[in-house]
Motif scaffolding. Structure first.
Motif, PDB file in Angstrom:
ATOM      1  N   PHE A   1      64.057  38.319  37.424  1.00  0.00           N
ATOM      2  CA  PHE A   1      63.476  39.538  37.993  1.00  0.00           C
ATOM      3  C   PHE A   1      62.192  39.838  37.219  1.00  0.00           C
ATOM      4  O   PHE A   1      62.204  39.934  35.988  1.00  0.00           O
ATOM      5  N   VAL A   2      61.079  39.992  37.955  1.00  0.00           N
ATOM      6  CA  VAL A   2      59.772  40.223  37.337  1.00  0.00           C
ATOM      7  C   VAL A   2      59.290  41.634  37.661  1.00  0.00           C
ATOM      8  O   VAL A   2      59.155  41.993  38.835  1.00  0.00           O
ATOM      9  N   VAL A   3      59.073  42.434  36.628  1.00  0.00           N
ATOM     10  CA  VAL A   3      58.367  43.711  36.799  1.00  0.00           C
ATOM     11  C   VAL A   3      56.896  43.327  36.848  1.00  0.00           C
ATOM     12  O   VAL A   3      56.245  43.128  35.821  1.00  0.00           O
ATOM     13  N   ALA A   4      56.385  43.199  38.070  1.00  0.00           N
ATOM     14  CA  ALA A   4      55.127  42.486  38.275  1.00  0.00           C
ATOM     15  C   ALA A   4      53.934  43.435  38.339  1.00  0.00           C
ATOM     16  O   ALA A   4      54.062  44.657  38.210  1.00  0.00           O
ATOM     17  N   SER A   5      52.786  42.844  38.573  1.00  0.00           N
ATOM     18  CA  SER A   5      51.537  43.579  38.778  1.00  0.00           C
ATOM     19  C   SER A   5      50.685  42.735  39.700  1.00  0.00           C
ATOM     20  O   SER A   5      50.840  41.522  39.780  1.00  0.00           O
ATOM     21  N   PHE A   6      49.788  43.413  40.406  1.00  0.00           N
ATOM     22  CA  PHE A   6      48.904  42.715  41.340  1.00  0.00           C
ATOM     23  C   PHE A   6      47.502  43.269  41.206  1.00  0.00           C
ATOM     24  O   PHE A   6      47.297  44.485  41.219  1.00  0.00           O
ATOM     25  N   VAL A   7      46.527  42.373  41.088  1.00  0.00           N
ATOM     26  CA  VAL A   7      45.115  42.770  41.108  1.00  0.00           C
ATOM     27  C   VAL A   7      44.317  41.771  41.940  1.00  0.00           C
ATOM     28  O   VAL A   7      44.669  40.598  42.023  1.00  0.00           O
ATOM     29  N   GLU A   8      43.287  42.284  42.573  1.00  0.00           N
ATOM     30  CA  GLU A   8      42.277  41.404  43.157  1.00  0.00           C
ATOM     31  C   GLU A   8      41.288  41.088  42.044  1.00  0.00           C
ATOM     32  O   GLU A   8      40.683  42.002  41.470  1.00  0.00           O
ATOM     33  N   ALA A   9      41.145  39.817  41.728  1.00  0.00           N
ATOM     34  CA  ALA A   9      40.373  39.418  40.543  1.00  0.00           C
ATOM     35  C   ALA A   9      39.006  38.868  40.935  1.00  0.00           C
ATOM     36  O   ALA A   9      38.899  38.006  41.808  1.00  0.00           O
ATOM     37  N   LEU A  10      37.976  39.374  40.267  1.00  0.00           N
ATOM     38  CA  LEU A  10      36.620  38.858  40.416  1.00  0.00           C
ATOM     39  C   LEU A  10      36.203  38.259  39.079  1.00  0.00           C
ATOM     40  O   LEU A  10      36.233  38.947  38.051  1.00  0.00           O
ATOM     41  N   CYS A  11      35.858  36.987  39.079  1.00  0.00           N
ATOM     42  CA  CYS A  11      35.508  36.289  37.835  1.00  0.00           C
ATOM     43  C   CYS A  11      34.088  35.745  37.918  1.00  0.00           C
ATOM     44  O   CYS A  11      33.754  34.996  38.838  1.00  0.00           O
ATOM     45  N   TRP A  12      33.272  36.144  36.942  1.00  0.00           N
ATOM     46  CA  TRP A  12      31.905  35.666  36.848  1.00  0.00           C
ATOM     47  C   TRP A  12      31.838  34.560  35.787  1.00  0.00           C
ATOM     48  O   TRP A  12      32.332  34.730  34.666  1.00  0.00           O
ATOM     49  N   PHE A  13      31.224  33.435  36.139  1.00  0.00           N
ATOM     50  CA  PHE A  13      31.064  32.318  35.209  1.00  0.00           C
ATOM     51  C   PHE A  13      29.686  32.426  34.567  1.00  0.00           C
ATOM     52  O   PHE A  13      28.652  32.381  35.253  1.00  0.00           O
ATOM     53  N   VAL A  14      29.683  32.628  33.249  1.00  0.00           N
ATOM     54  CA  VAL A  14      28.465  32.941  32.497  1.00  0.00           C
ATOM     55  C   VAL A  14      28.225  31.892  31.411  1.00  0.00           C
ATOM     56  O   VAL A  14      29.150  31.159  31.017  1.00  0.00           O
ATOM     57  N   PRO A  15      26.977  31.773  30.914  1.00  0.00           N
ATOM     58  CA  PRO A  15      26.687  30.757  29.896  1.00  0.00           C
ATOM     59  C   PRO A  15      27.419  30.991  28.580  1.00  0.00           C
ATOM     60  O   PRO A  15      27.657  30.062  27.819  1.00  0.00           O
ATOM     61  N   ARG A  16      27.772  32.230  28.305  1.00  0.00           N
ATOM     62  CA  ARG A  16      28.566  32.594  27.138  1.00  0.00           C
ATOM     63  C   ARG A  16      29.065  34.010  27.362  1.00  0.00           C
ATOM     64  O   ARG A  16      28.573  34.712  28.260  1.00  0.00           O
ATOM     65  N   LEU A  17      30.052  34.432  26.590  1.00  0.00           N
ATOM     66  CA  LEU A  17      30.547  35.792  26.749  1.00  0.00           C
ATOM     67  C   LEU A  17      29.485  36.785  26.281  1.00  0.00           C
ATOM     68  O   LEU A  17      28.889  36.606  25.216  1.00  0.00           O
ATOM     69  N   PRO A  18      29.197  37.827  27.064  1.00  0.00           N
ATOM     70  CA  PRO A  18      28.145  38.773  26.682  1.00  0.00           C
ATOM     71  C   PRO A  18      28.548  39.629  25.493  1.00  0.00           C
ATOM     72  O   PRO A  18      29.734  39.851  25.231  1.00  0.00           O
ATOM     73  N   ILE A  19      27.539  40.106  24.783  1.00  0.00           N
ATOM     74  CA  ILE A  19      27.764  41.066  23.712  1.00  0.00           C
ATOM     75  C   ILE A  19      27.437  42.461  24.257  1.00  0.00           C
ATOM     76  O   ILE A  19      26.887  42.606  25.352  1.00  0.00           O
ATOM     77  N   ALA A  20      27.782  43.498  23.495  1.00  0.00           N
ATOM     78  CA  ALA A  20      27.568  44.873  23.953  1.00  0.00           C
ATOM     79  C   ALA A  20      26.103  45.114  24.309  1.00  0.00           C
ATOM     80  O   ALA A  20      25.195  44.763  23.540  1.00  0.00           O
ATOM     81  N   GLY A  21      25.865  45.678  25.481  1.00  0.00           N
ATOM     82  CA  GLY A  21      24.519  46.022  25.910  1.00  0.00           C
ATOM     83  C   GLY A  21      23.732  44.885  26.522  1.00  0.00           C
ATOM     84  O   GLY A  21      22.574  45.070  26.912  1.00  0.00           O
TER      85      GLY A  21
ATOM     86  N   GLN B   1      36.624  30.058  27.482  1.00  0.00           N
ATOM     87  CA  GLN B   1      36.948  31.350  26.892  1.00  0.00           C
ATOM     88  C   GLN B   1      36.662  32.460  27.891  1.00  0.00           C
ATOM     89  O   GLN B   1      35.770  32.339  28.738  1.00  0.00           O
ATOM     90  N   SER B   2      37.409  33.559  27.785  1.00  0.00           N
ATOM     91  CA  SER B   2      37.278  34.606  28.786  1.00  0.00           C
ATOM     92  C   SER B   2      37.396  35.996  28.167  1.00  0.00           C
ATOM     93  O   SER B   2      37.950  36.165  27.087  1.00  0.00           O
ATOM     94  N   ALA B   3      36.868  36.979  28.876  1.00  0.00           N
ATOM     95  CA  ALA B   3      37.051  38.393  28.555  1.00  0.00           C
ATOM     96  C   ALA B   3      37.367  39.097  29.866  1.00  0.00           C
ATOM     97  O   ALA B   3      36.698  38.863  30.884  1.00  0.00           O
ATOM     98  N   ILE B   4      38.390  39.964  29.868  1.00  0.00           N
ATOM     99  CA  ILE B   4      38.927  40.495  31.114  1.00  0.00           C
ATOM    100  C   ILE B   4      39.125  42.001  31.003  1.00  0.00           C
ATOM    101  O   ILE B   4      39.531  42.517  29.958  1.00  0.00           O
TER     102      ILE B   4
END
Length: 306
Positions: A4-24, A103-106
């Motif tokens: 039994f899974v207490v699940a979650s559902f999201v519509e996911a949008l993923c952007w493929f970038v040259p590297r993970l962005p920093i703040a700003g 690597q990813s940030a979500i």
């Protein structure tokens, strides 16, 4: 074998970038992928493809994303009797940045996931009580998760908690969780120390066992370094990662959880459960996407646990 899974559902949008962005910082993405996901949905579909009977408790909106969810569940052969649709808000939404090395940030907005209540758990009680294992994560309402774990614990059904996205687990969950599955960031917050090795974590374990009185094992995933596992009786294992070229790590942790839970539900030793979890995680990390990347059947395991 049933989970039994207490699940979650999201519509996911993923952007493929040259590297993970920093703040700003603004970056140009090379492409955008839009798909269906959510930690709970990923685990439910992953378990089903591994041959497990799955009951998934899910909240979604009365929107196009919710319609797509129903179509996906039907195509996978998963029933929808515990899928609840709400008018008040949209389905969950997720946004991810994916770097070339995988690597990813979500970020996730739960949306309709948080409109489920303990009453929905009660409606699903018959299926929950037939399960060999109950799994949950923190994209779902903590109130709902607590109700499901309490019912499972009262009936002697093992529970597996992935406290992600991280928040401090309430006492009611700490008293009803049998297995904890965390990544390195979550382990640091849970234990107050970086999970660099088995030995580095050992001094933190007595406090963990004391504050989680029903917890019998802790599993820490560490990406390309595999995973670490500790059992309350003192046994510890380290399972090396399978050698793959990671292209997208989004969902790899959910695939690991699906493999781990499938093996635990059938009564396999922890060693075998870690190996299957690693194999499922590697399978997803080597492919673009999540649902489309989850293995159909048990992937080959080429590394042995030490």
């Amino acid at each position: 074998m049933r989970v039994f899974v207490v699940a979650s559902f999201v519509e996911a949008l993923c952007w493929f970038v040259p590297r993970l962005p920093i703040a700003g910082e603004s970056l140009a993405a090379s492409r955008l992928e839009v798909g269906l996901g959510g930690k709970g949905l990923n685990v439910a579909v992953g378990l089903h493809r591994l041959g497990v009977e799955v009951d998934a408790l899910i909240g979604c909106g009365r929107d196009e994303a919710g319609e797509r969810l129903l179509r996906v569940l039907s195509a996978e052969g998963l029933h929808t009797r515990h899928v609840h649709r709400f008018e008040a808000t949209s389905s969950g939404r997720g946004a991810g940045f994916i770097a070339p090395e995988g690597q990813s940030a979500i970020a996730v907005h739960p949306g309709a996931n948080l409109l489920l209540t303990p009453a929905h758990v009660e409606r699903a009680a018959e299926d929950l009580e037939r399960a060999q294992l109950v799994y949950g994560q923190f994209e779902a309402s903590v109130e709902v998760l607590t109700a499901a774990f309490r019912r499972a614990h009262a009936r002697g059904i093992p529970t597996v908690l992935n406290p992600s996205p991280w928040q401090e687990p309430p006492a009611a969950l700490r008293e009803t969780t049998h297995t904890l599955v965390v990544n390195e960031v979550e382990a640091s917050r849970l234990l107050g120390t970086a999970p660099s090795s088995l030995e580095a974590l050992r001094p933190s374990l007595p406090a963990l066992w004391a504050s989680w009185p029903e917890c019998q094992r802790l599993v820490v995933t560490a990406g390309e370094r595999g995973c670490l596992a500790f059992e309350r009786d003192g046994d510890a294992l380290q399972a090396p990662a399978l050698p793959v070229s990671a292209v997208d790590t989004v969902g790899a942790g959910d695939a690991f959880s699906a493999g781990l839970c499938a093996a635990l539900a059938e009564g396999a030793p922890l060693r075998e459960a870690l190996e299957l979890g690693n194999a499922c995680g590697a399978h997803v990390a080597a492919r673009i996407g999540v649902l489309e990347a989850l293995p159909r059947g048990r992937p080959h395991i080429s590394s042995r646990t030490r």
